[in-house]
Design a protein around this motif. Structure first.
Motif, short mmCIF file in Angstrom:
data_model
loop_
_atom_site.label_atom_id
_atom_site.label_comp_id
_atom_site.label_asym_id
_atom_site.label_seq_id
_atom_site.Cartn_x
_atom_site.Cartn_y
_atom_site.Cartn_z
N THR A 237 0.86 -1.18 0.00
CA THR A 237 0.00 0.00 0.00
C THR A 237 0.90 1.23 0.00
O THR A 237 2.03 1.18 0.49
CB THR A 237 -0.92 0.04 1.23
N ILE A 238 0.40 2.34 -0.53
CA ILE A 238 1.23 3.55 -0.63
C ILE A 238 1.25 4.29 0.70
O ILE A 238 2.32 4.61 1.24
CB ILE A 238 0.72 4.46 -1.77
N ASP A 239 0.08 4.58 1.27
CA ASP A 239 -0.02 5.30 2.53
C ASP A 239 -0.99 4.57 3.46
O ASP A 239 -1.96 3.96 3.01
CB ASP A 239 -0.54 6.73 2.33
N GLY A 240 -0.75 4.67 4.76
CA GLY A 240 -1.65 4.11 5.75
C GLY A 240 -1.12 2.84 6.38
O GLY A 240 -0.98 1.82 5.71
N HIS A 241 -0.77 2.92 7.66
CA HIS A 241 -0.30 1.74 8.40
C HIS A 241 -1.50 1.08 9.09
O HIS A 241 -2.18 1.70 9.91
CB HIS A 241 0.72 2.14 9.46
N LEU A 242 -1.73 -0.17 8.78
CA LEU A 242 -2.78 -0.97 9.40
C LEU A 242 -2.13 -1.93 10.38
O LEU A 242 -1.11 -2.55 10.07
CB LEU A 242 -3.55 -1.75 8.32
N GLU A 243 -2.72 -2.04 11.59
CA GLU A 243 -2.13 -2.88 12.63
C GLU A 243 -3.20 -3.75 13.29
O GLU A 243 -4.32 -3.28 13.53
CB GLU A 243 -1.43 -2.01 13.67
N PRO A 289 -6.73 0.78 4.49
CA PRO A 289 -5.89 1.92 4.13
C PRO A 289 -6.47 2.81 3.03
O PRO A 289 -6.54 4.03 3.17
CB PRO A 289 -4.58 1.26 3.69
N ARG A 290 -6.90 2.21 1.92
CA ARG A 290 -7.37 3.03 0.80
C ARG A 290 -8.63 3.81 1.15
O ARG A 290 -8.83 4.93 0.68
CB ARG A 290 -7.60 2.14 -0.43
N LEU A 291 -9.49 3.24 1.98
CA LEU A 291 -10.77 3.86 2.30
C LEU A 291 -10.69 4.82 3.49
O LEU A 291 -11.43 5.81 3.54
CB LEU A 291 -11.82 2.78 2.59
N ILE A 301 -7.29 8.53 14.21
CA ILE A 301 -6.98 7.11 14.29
C ILE A 301 -8.26 6.33 14.00
O ILE A 301 -9.31 6.63 14.58
CB ILE A 301 -6.46 6.73 15.70
N ALA A 302 -8.20 5.37 13.08
CA ALA A 302 -9.37 4.56 12.74
C ALA A 302 -9.25 3.19 13.39
O ALA A 302 -8.20 2.56 13.32
CB ALA A 302 -9.49 4.42 11.22
N VAL A 303 -10.34 2.76 14.03
CA VAL A 303 -10.35 1.49 14.75
C VAL A 303 -11.57 0.67 14.31
O VAL A 303 -12.64 1.21 14.08
CB VAL A 303 -10.39 1.71 16.27
#
Length: 343
Positions: A237-243, A289-291, A301-303
């Motif tokens: 992915t280009i941007d956005g760290h998902l954990e 990430p894309r959305l 912060i998205a959860v």
């Protein structure tokens, strides 16, 4: 208006600083530094502009200077640093000894006892370390750090949950290529691939998170006692760290109580602070990430994916790594410095 400058203005994070400071209500960008090769050039010529919004015209015509105290105005209120850590380790002290206040994204000195490592919504009181720092190091400047991009994704969510008594955290990351810089990961490495190793990243998450969640004690920070283990992976992915975060707590909260704790996480009354700080998704396949990387203009912060398991509970968390995880975090720290009277 506070007069500000950027150390290392031509790189990926430096360009993001320029974008975020354009039209800022409190900060006027008046100085840009870069390598000796770029010094004397216009910013338009020195920076290979890669940010999605156009380069601000007033910044494009500014002259880039060398990254040394003698080359920047002495009446600056604040400097933002996006220097590589090896360069920052050498250069930042010179600016601090010259009396400049530096809000830095660079990784050097983050764990030093007298350096505030700050997320404004989590531990603003850690700014009290500035007095210790000035006394210990005998300089008039001040150095404040924001954490690593993967750490800052997870810690606001953990801070919201600490009321339940966090004992253990396991996290596995899916990190965007922009976190490595424009030349950090080649296309042949990452296309049709995932890389299950990012040098130094796991240690940063395991240490920085405990310092951020700690309390200011005598001359330093008493780190949080929770055990933190991390596995860090680079994906395409280009941007956005998902954990994916797994938490064990002393209490046994329900999924509804966990979601409510996230929603109740306090924001800050600062120009770029998101409100709400944490955006909670009910859908099991969010955030993505894309959305979702631009929730709160890239500062929230998205959860989602909250569920209980045999040992506690788990959730997925996402943030924009070059906005909230880098330049935006430093800008927000600069706003906190201004709000608390340090500028």
């Amino acid at each position: 208006m506070f007069r500000v400058g950027i150390l290392g203005a031509t790189g990926a994070v430096g360009q993001r600083f320029v974008q975020l400071l354009d039209g800022h209500p409190d900060f006027e960008l008046v100085a840009l530094t870069a390598s000796e090769e770029s010094a004397g050039s216009s910013y338009r010529a020195a920076a290979k502009w890669r940010v999605s919004t156009p380069i601000p015209e007033d910044v494009a015509s500014m002259t880039v200077t060398a990254t040394e105290p003698e080359a920047v105005p002495d009446d600056l209120d604040l400097l933002f640093s996006s220097l590589p850590s090896g360069v920052a380790e050498r250069v930042e002290p010179a600016f601090l000894e010259a009396g400049y206040v530096v809000s830095s994204n660079s990784s050097n000195a983050r764990l030093d006892d007298d350096v505030p490592l700050v997320i404004p919504e989590v531990n603003p009181d850690h700014l009290d370390l500035i007095e210790v720092q000035r006394e210990e190091r005998d300089w008039d400047g001040a150095l404040i750090k924001n954490p690593n991009c993967s750490t800052i994704t997870m810690v606001p969510a953990l801070a919201a949950l600490d009321q339940f008594g966090i004992e253990r955290v396991n996290v596995s990351t899916l990190q965007a290529v922009s976190g490595a810089g424009y030349s950090g990961v080649t296309s042949m490495e990452i296309i049709d691939n995932a890389i299950p190793y990012i040098g130094g990243e796991e240690e940063k998450m395991e240490t920085e998170s405990r310092k951020l969640l700690g309390t200011v004690g005598d001359g330093g920070v008493d780190w949080h006692e929770a055990s933190v283990s991390a596995s860090c992976n680079r994906i395409a992915t280009i941007d956005g760290h998902l954990e994916n975060v797994f938490v064990e707590t002393d209490a046994d909260p329900s999924t509804e109580e966990i979601a409510e704790a996230f929603r109740a996480a306090a924001s800050q009354d600062l120009p770029t602070a998101p409100d709400p700080l944490i955006e909670v998704f009910d859908e099991p396949d969010r955030p993505q990430p894309r959305l979702d990387r631009m929730v709160g203009d890239g500062m929230a912060i998205a959860v989602g994916g909250i569920q209980q398991n045999d040992d506690g509970f788990q959730f997925n968390v996402l943030s924009h790594n070059t906005i909230r995880g880098a330049a935006g975090a430093s800008v927000l720290n600069g706003e906190l410095l201004a709000d608390r009277g340090w500028l």
